[in-house]
Scaffold this motif. Structure first.
Motif, PDB file in Angstrom:
ATOM      1  N   MET A   1       0.846  -1.170   0.000  1.00  0.00           N
ATOM      2  CA  MET A   1       0.000   0.000   0.000  1.00  0.00           C
ATOM      3  C   MET A   1       0.893   1.236   0.000  1.00  0.00           C
ATOM      4  O   MET A   1       1.890   1.300   0.676  1.00  0.00           O
ATOM      5  N   SER A   2       0.484   2.220  -0.763  1.00  0.00           N
ATOM      6  CA  SER A   2       1.250   3.450  -0.907  1.00  0.00           C
ATOM      7  C   SER A   2       0.975   4.394   0.264  1.00  0.00           C
ATOM      8  O   SER A   2      -0.113   4.435   0.812  1.00  0.00           O
ATOM      9  N   MET A   3       1.963   5.164   0.629  1.00  0.00           N
ATOM     10  CA  MET A   3       1.817   6.108   1.732  1.00  0.00           C
ATOM     11  C   MET A   3       1.190   7.440   1.277  1.00  0.00           C
ATOM     12  O   MET A   3       0.741   8.217   2.090  1.00  0.00           O
ATOM     13  N   ASN A   4       1.132   7.709  -0.042  1.00  0.00           N
ATOM     14  CA  ASN A   4       0.608   8.992  -0.518  1.00  0.00           C
ATOM     15  C   ASN A   4      -0.888   8.932  -0.829  1.00  0.00           C
ATOM     16  O   ASN A   4      -1.434   9.875  -1.379  1.00  0.00           O
ATOM     17  N   GLY A   5      -1.568   7.858  -0.504  1.00  0.00           N
ATOM     18  CA  GLY A   5      -3.000   7.732  -0.735  1.00  0.00           C
ATOM     19  C   GLY A   5      -3.364   7.183  -2.089  1.00  0.00           C
ATOM     20  O   GLY A   5      -4.529   6.964  -2.372  1.00  0.00           O
ATOM     21  N   CYS A   6      -2.384   6.971  -2.958  1.00  0.00           N
ATOM     22  CA  CYS A   6      -2.660   6.407  -4.288  1.00  0.00           C
ATOM     23  C   CYS A   6      -2.447   4.896  -4.272  1.00  0.00           C
ATOM     24  O   CYS A   6      -1.659   4.374  -3.488  1.00  0.00           O
ATOM     25  N   GLN A   7      -3.149   4.237  -5.148  1.00  0.00           N
ATOM     26  CA  GLN A   7      -3.008   2.785  -5.262  1.00  0.00           C
ATOM     27  C   GLN A   7      -1.648   2.446  -5.859  1.00  0.00           C
ATOM     28  O   GLN A   7      -1.135   3.183  -6.711  1.00  0.00           O
ATOM     29  N   ASP A   8      -1.058   1.341  -5.410  1.00  0.00           N
ATOM     30  CA  ASP A   8       0.197   0.865  -5.987  1.00  0.00           C
ATOM     31  C   ASP A   8       0.004   0.576  -7.472  1.00  0.00           C
ATOM     32  O   ASP A   8      -1.114   0.334  -7.941  1.00  0.00           O
ATOM     33  N   THR A   9       1.094   0.552  -8.219  1.00  0.00           N
ATOM     34  CA  THR A   9       1.057   0.260  -9.645  1.00  0.00           C
ATOM     35  C   THR A   9       0.545  -1.166  -9.870  1.00  0.00           C
ATOM     36  O   THR A   9       0.972  -2.106  -9.193  1.00  0.00           O
ATOM     37  N   VAL A  10      -0.382  -1.293 -10.809  1.00  0.00           N
ATOM     38  CA  VAL A  10      -0.943  -2.599 -11.160  1.00  0.00           C
ATOM     39  C   VAL A  10      -0.061  -3.224 -12.235  1.00  0.00           C
ATOM     40  O   VAL A  10       0.322  -2.532 -13.195  1.00  0.00           O
ATOM     41  N   PRO A  11       0.276  -4.509 -12.108  1.00  0.00           N
ATOM     42  CA  PRO A  11       1.104  -5.157 -13.131  1.00  0.00           C
ATOM     43  C   PRO A  11       0.418  -5.109 -14.498  1.00  0.00           C
ATOM     44  O   PRO A  11      -0.804  -5.160 -14.601  1.00  0.00           O
ATOM     45  N   LEU A  12       1.217  -5.032 -15.563  1.00  0.00           N
ATOM     46  CA  LEU A  12       0.720  -4.999 -16.931  1.00  0.00           C
ATOM     47  C   LEU A  12       0.065  -6.331 -17.289  1.00  0.00           C
ATOM     48  O   LEU A  12       0.613  -7.399 -17.007  1.00  0.00           O
ATOM     49  N   ILE A  13      -1.106  -6.255 -17.884  1.00  0.00           N
ATOM     50  CA  ILE A  13      -1.816  -7.451 -18.338  1.00  0.00           C
ATOM     51  C   ILE A  13      -1.892  -7.388 -19.856  1.00  0.00           C
ATOM     52  O   ILE A  13      -2.288  -6.367 -20.426  1.00  0.00           O
ATOM     53  N   THR A  14      -1.491  -8.474 -20.508  1.00  0.00           N
ATOM     54  CA  THR A  14      -1.552  -8.539 -21.960  1.00  0.00           C
ATOM     55  C   THR A  14      -2.643  -9.525 -22.359  1.00  0.00           C
ATOM     56  O   THR A  14      -2.640 -10.672 -21.907  1.00  0.00           O
ATOM     57  N   ALA A  15      -3.557  -9.095 -23.194  1.00  0.00           N
ATOM     58  CA  ALA A  15      -4.642  -9.953 -23.667  1.00  0.00           C
ATOM     59  C   ALA A  15      -4.419 -10.289 -25.138  1.00  0.00           C
ATOM     60  O   ALA A  15      -3.908  -9.475 -25.898  1.00  0.00           O
ATOM     61  N   LYS A  16      -4.796 -11.485 -25.518  1.00  0.00           N
ATOM     62  CA  LYS A  16      -4.688 -11.919 -26.908  1.00  0.00           C
ATOM     63  C   LYS A  16      -6.030 -12.495 -27.333  1.00  0.00           C
ATOM     64  O   LYS A  16      -6.743 -13.080 -26.528  1.00  0.00           O
ATOM     65  N   THR A  17      -6.340 -12.346 -28.589  1.00  0.00           N
ATOM     66  CA  THR A  17      -7.544 -12.952 -29.137  1.00  0.00           C
ATOM     67  C   THR A  17      -7.344 -14.458 -29.204  1.00  0.00           C
ATOM     68  O   THR A  17      -6.294 -14.938 -29.629  1.00  0.00           O
ATOM     69  N   GLY A  18      -8.337 -15.221 -28.777  1.00  0.00           N
ATOM     70  CA  GLY A  18      -8.248 -16.672 -28.822  1.00  0.00           C
ATOM     71  C   GLY A  18      -8.505 -17.207 -30.217  1.00  0.00           C
ATOM     72  O   GLY A  18      -9.239 -16.626 -31.005  1.00  0.00           O
ATOM     73  N   LEU A  19      -7.878 -18.327 -30.522  1.00  0.00           N
ATOM     74  CA  LEU A  19      -8.063 -19.018 -31.797  1.00  0.00           C
ATOM     75  C   LEU A  19      -9.137 -20.082 -31.607  1.00  0.00           C
ATOM     76  O   LEU A  19      -9.114 -20.823 -30.613  1.00  0.00           O
ATOM     77  N   TYR A  20     -10.075 -20.155 -32.531  1.00  0.00           N
ATOM     78  CA  TYR A  20     -11.128 -21.168 -32.482  1.00  0.00           C
ATOM     79  C   TYR A  20     -11.053 -22.016 -33.739  1.00  0.00           C
ATOM     80  O   TYR A  20     -10.809 -21.497 -34.827  1.00  0.00           O
ATOM     81  N   LEU A  21     -11.242 -23.319 -33.586  1.00  0.00           N
ATOM     82  CA  LEU A  21     -11.253 -24.235 -34.718  1.00  0.00           C
ATOM     83  C   LEU A  21     -12.640 -24.835 -34.855  1.00  0.00           C
ATOM     84  O   LEU A  21     -13.267 -25.200 -33.864  1.00  0.00           O
ATOM     85  N   GLU A  22     -13.112 -24.931 -36.085  1.00  0.00           N
ATOM     86  CA  GLU A  22     -14.373 -25.607 -36.329  1.00  0.00           C
ATOM     87  C   GLU A  22     -14.210 -26.473 -37.568  1.00  0.00           C
ATOM     88  O   GLU A  22     -13.404 -26.188 -38.441  1.00  0.00           O
ATOM     89  N   GLY A  23     -14.966 -27.555 -37.591  1.00  0.00           N
ATOM     90  CA  GLY A  23     -14.880 -28.470 -38.710  1.00  0.00           C
ATOM     91  C   GLY A  23     -15.989 -29.495 -38.623  1.00  0.00           C
ATOM     92  O   GLY A  23     -16.903 -29.387 -37.798  1.00  0.00           O
ATOM     93  N   SER A  24     -15.884 -30.510 -39.461  1.00  0.00           N
ATOM     94  CA  SER A  24     -16.890 -31.570 -39.457  1.00  0.00           C
ATOM     95  C   SER A  24     -16.281 -32.849 -39.979  1.00  0.00           C
ATOM     96  O   SER A  24     -15.209 -32.842 -40.595  1.00  0.00           O
ATOM     97  N   VAL A  25     -16.964 -33.948 -39.721  1.00  0.00           N
ATOM     98  CA  VAL A  25     -16.561 -35.254 -40.218  1.00  0.00           C
ATOM     99  C   VAL A  25     -17.585 -35.703 -41.251  1.00  0.00           C
ATOM    100  O   VAL A  25     -18.766 -35.359 -41.176  1.00  0.00           O
ATOM    101  N   LEU A  26     -17.106 -36.449 -42.247  1.00  0.00           N
ATOM    102  CA  LEU A  26     -17.983 -37.013 -43.277  1.00  0.00           C
ATOM    103  C   LEU A  26     -17.777 -38.509 -43.340  1.00  0.00           C
ATOM    104  O   LEU A  26     -16.634 -38.955 -43.375  1.00  0.00           O
TER     105      LEU A  26
END
Length: 86
Positions: A1-26
């Motif tokens: 916790m910070s002594m100046n009343g501000c919130q501590d720095t939040v760690p960087l979060i990196t988001a990525k778009t998920g890959l989806y696979l679709e298909g079918s069997v014959l």
């Protein structure tokens, strides 16, 4: 916790778009086991070549949908179904 009343720095979060696979069997077959296998080593996840990334089954029309998956590697799809004959 910070002594100046501000919130501590939040760690960087990196988001990525998920890959989806679709298909079918014959011919269209339900309840086919679908395995999505890593075709290489991922830089983002603990996936090495040949590891199972996810599993699913086909629906009544023989279609499947899988994901989200990491987009930094290719994947191999395997389909199998155990047939019981009496």
């Amino acid at each position: 916790m910070s002594m100046n009343g501000c919130q501590d720095t939040v760690p960087l979060i990196t988001a990525k778009t998920g890959l989806y696979l679709e298909g079918s069997v014959l011919p269209a077959t339900s309840d086919v086991d679908i395995k999505i296998l890593a075709a290489g080593k991922s830089n983002y996840a603990h996936l090495n070549k040949g590891d199972v990334a996810t599993e699913t089954k086909t629906d009544s029309e023989g279609s499947f949908f899988a994901g989200p998956l990491y987009d930094d590697i290719a994947y191999k799809v395997e389909a199998s179904k155990v047939c019981i004959t009496l």
